[in-house]
Design a protein around this motif. Structure first.
Motif, PDB file in Angstrom:
ATOM      1  N   MET B   1       0.826  -1.225   0.000  1.00  0.00           N
ATOM      2  CA  MET B   1       0.000   0.000   0.000  1.00  0.00           C
ATOM      3  C   MET B   1       0.854   1.267   0.000  1.00  0.00           C
ATOM      4  SD  MET B   1      -3.016  -0.867  -0.457  1.00  0.00           S
ATOM      5  CE  MET B   1      -4.217   0.366  -0.062  1.00  0.00           C
ATOM      6  N   ARG B   3       3.242   2.039  -2.035  1.00  0.00           N
ATOM      7  CA  ARG B   3       3.302   2.558  -3.413  1.00  0.00           C
ATOM      8  C   ARG B   3       2.007   3.259  -3.788  1.00  0.00           C
ATOM      9  NH1 ARG B   3       7.742   0.020  -5.840  1.00  0.00           N
ATOM     10  NH2 ARG B   3       8.195  -1.966  -4.862  1.00  0.00           N
ATOM     11  N   PHE B   4       0.884   2.718  -3.311  1.00  0.00           N
ATOM     12  CA  PHE B   4      -0.418   3.300  -3.642  1.00  0.00           C
ATOM     13  C   PHE B   4      -0.510   4.722  -3.075  1.00  0.00           C
ATOM     14  CE2 PHE B   4      -4.852   4.165  -2.597  1.00  0.00           C
ATOM     15  CZ  PHE B   4      -5.445   3.977  -3.828  1.00  0.00           C
ATOM     16  N   LEU B   6       1.973   6.631  -2.191  1.00  0.00           N
ATOM     17  CA  LEU B   6       2.972   7.474  -2.858  1.00  0.00           C
ATOM     18  C   LEU B   6       2.415   7.969  -4.196  1.00  0.00           C
ATOM     19  CD1 LEU B   6       5.900   8.563  -2.908  1.00  0.00           C
ATOM     20  CD2 LEU B   6       6.575   6.446  -4.014  1.00  0.00           C
ATOM     21  N   SER B   7       1.783   7.042  -4.937  1.00  0.00           N
ATOM     22  CA  SER B   7       1.190   7.418  -6.229  1.00  0.00           C
ATOM     23  C   SER B   7       0.062   8.418  -6.044  1.00  0.00           C
ATOM     24  CB  SER B   7       0.645   6.188  -6.940  1.00  0.00           C
ATOM     25  OG  SER B   7       1.653   5.274  -7.114  1.00  0.00           O
ATOM     26  N   LEU B   8      -0.723   8.203  -4.993  1.00  0.00           N
ATOM     27  CA  LEU B   8      -1.832   9.123  -4.709  1.00  0.00           C
ATOM     28  C   LEU B   8      -1.283  10.525  -4.445  1.00  0.00           C
ATOM     29  CD1 LEU B   8      -4.911   8.758  -4.480  1.00  0.00           C
ATOM     30  CD2 LEU B   8      -4.619   8.659  -2.008  1.00  0.00           C
ATOM     31  N   VAL B  10       1.609  11.734  -5.463  1.00  0.00           N
ATOM     32  CA  VAL B  10       2.148  12.272  -6.731  1.00  0.00           C
ATOM     33  C   VAL B  10       1.001  12.782  -7.595  1.00  0.00           C
ATOM     34  CG1 VAL B  10       3.322  11.647  -8.893  1.00  0.00           C
ATOM     35  CG2 VAL B  10       4.220  10.821  -6.727  1.00  0.00           C
ATOM     36  N   PHE B  11      -0.088  12.011  -7.639  1.00  0.00           N
ATOM     37  CA  PHE B  11      -1.228  12.388  -8.485  1.00  0.00           C
ATOM     38  C   PHE B  11      -1.867  13.687  -7.994  1.00  0.00           C
ATOM     39  CE2 PHE B  11      -5.677  11.853  -9.993  1.00  0.00           C
ATOM     40  CZ  PHE B  11      -5.384  11.947 -11.350  1.00  0.00           C
ATOM     41  N   LEU B  14       0.272  16.404  -9.119  1.00  0.00           N
ATOM     42  CA  LEU B  14       0.083  16.684 -10.547  1.00  0.00           C
ATOM     43  C   LEU B  14      -1.167  17.531 -10.778  1.00  0.00           C
ATOM     44  CD1 LEU B  14       0.900  13.209 -12.164  1.00  0.00           C
ATOM     45  CD2 LEU B  14       2.347  15.220 -12.089  1.00  0.00           C
TER      46      LEU B  14
END
Lengths: 227, 126
Positions: B1, B3-4, B6-8, B10-11, B14
């Protein structure tokens, strides 16, 4: 030209970080969605590198968005079997008990030559020898041979394993440098290593490769002397 | 989780960058348009000195804005605006008013085009 140079370096770093975020799954055999991501990223990255009119963010934002969505999709696929099926598809059985499922082959648009090639690459030359052949979602063919075609294993021959059979040899010295973790794994210490190297008439820096298992069975490859 | 999340993060970052870029474009567009309108009304009322002063002010305002906007927008369109603006002082000095107003019109059109192509509406997305 400096702009291209720095942009290339930045995009390279960005893609490396992106692939690290996506994890090792992305680097091995790829699912269809992962292949799409890889192709897209490699194409998008070239835009700001080639064309200095495109802002750096014009490449970075799509790349990071793809990375994020790949992680979101794989997380959803992990939680839900239905999503997993939609994203990755299903493994398909194409040989059952030596009989090729021709309907399945047609649906997969897999020719008999492709199938035979994949069987041969697994050292099977006769489909009769196959109990099950499953085409995985990555496109790889997994083969379970019939009993008569399976390689002989120690289990079949009822051979009891030696004490250290499950402990593979580890690299103790790589290009003259000692790897402390391997030494620890083999339950050995620096003293033993120094003594062993000396007994063989070397110094650590003279050794190109030294491997050893937990039974202290070692193998030394000395460095070649420069001509 | 990990990575999830971290991606959230980053998103969300963005989305924030995209929102900030859109806000910056809107602010610049509004400011430049106001200045262009003032220049046009000065020219139409025959006050060329005031038009010249306002053109210089517009160029002074535009240059730092362009340096910020090149991070978000393709450089070609910004270059067109810069080129048009650079012609304004000479055109007004030698009283070539038709060319002057045409350049002003071009700047306005390019600005509108930039804004129209950046807003996240279905027409632009599809």
């Amino acid at each position: 030209m400096y702009v291209s140079l720095f942009r290339t370096i930045l995009l390279y770093l960005l893609i490396v970080v992106g692939l690290r975020i996506m994890g090792k799954r992305q680097l091995g055999e790829m699912q269809p969605s992962e292949l799409v991501v890889t192709i897209l990223i490699s194409n998008i990255a070239t835009l700001p590198i080639e064309d200095s009119n495109v802002p750096f963010l014009g490449g970075a934002i799509p790349i990071l968005t793809i990375v994020c969505f790949e992680v979101f999709a794989s997380t959803c696929a992990l939680k839900s079997q239905r999503i997993r099926k939609i994203i990755s598809g299903n493994p398909r059985i194409i040989i059952r008990d030596g009989v090729i499922d021709q309907k399945e082959l047609r649906e997969l648009r897999l020719s008999i030559d492709d199938l035979m090639e994949q069987l041969r690459s697994s050292s099977i030359f006769d489909p009769k020898e196959v109990l099950f052949a499953i085409l995985e979602t990555t496109g790889k063919l997994s083969i379970y041979p019939k009993f008569s075609a399976r390689p002989v294993t120690p289990q079949v021959l009822q051979i009891s394993p030696p004490a250290t059979s499950d402990a593979p040899p580890m690299v103790l010295i790589s290009d003259g440098k000692v790897v402390p973790d391997s030494l620890h794994y083999c339950n050995l210490d620096e003293k033993w290593l120094a003594k062993t190297i000396k007994e063989n008439g070397y110094k650590p820096e003279d050794i190109f490769l030294m491997t050893c298992n937990r039974n202290a069975d070692y193998y030394i490859v000395p460095k070649e002397t420069k001509q | 989780m990990k990575r999830f999340y971290l991606s959230l993060a980053v998103f969300i970052g963005l989305l924030a960058i995209c929102g900030f870029a859109l806000l910056k474009i809107a602010q610049t567009k509004e400011e430049v348009e106001t200045m262009l309108e003032r220049i046009t009304s000065s020219v139409e009322s025959g006050d060329l000195q005031s038009a010249q002063r306002l053109s210089d002010e517009l160029i002074t305002y535009w240059i730092p804005q362009e340096h910020k906007l090149i991070r978000y927008i393709r450089h070609g369109e910004l270059d067109t605006i810069t080129l048009s603006l650079s012609r304004l002082p000479s055109l007004i000095r030698y009283e070539n008013l038709s060319e002057f107003l045409a350049e002003i019109n071009q700047v306005q059109t390019v600005l509108n085009h930039i804004w129209d192509s950046e807003i996240p509406v279905l027409r632009n997305i599809l």
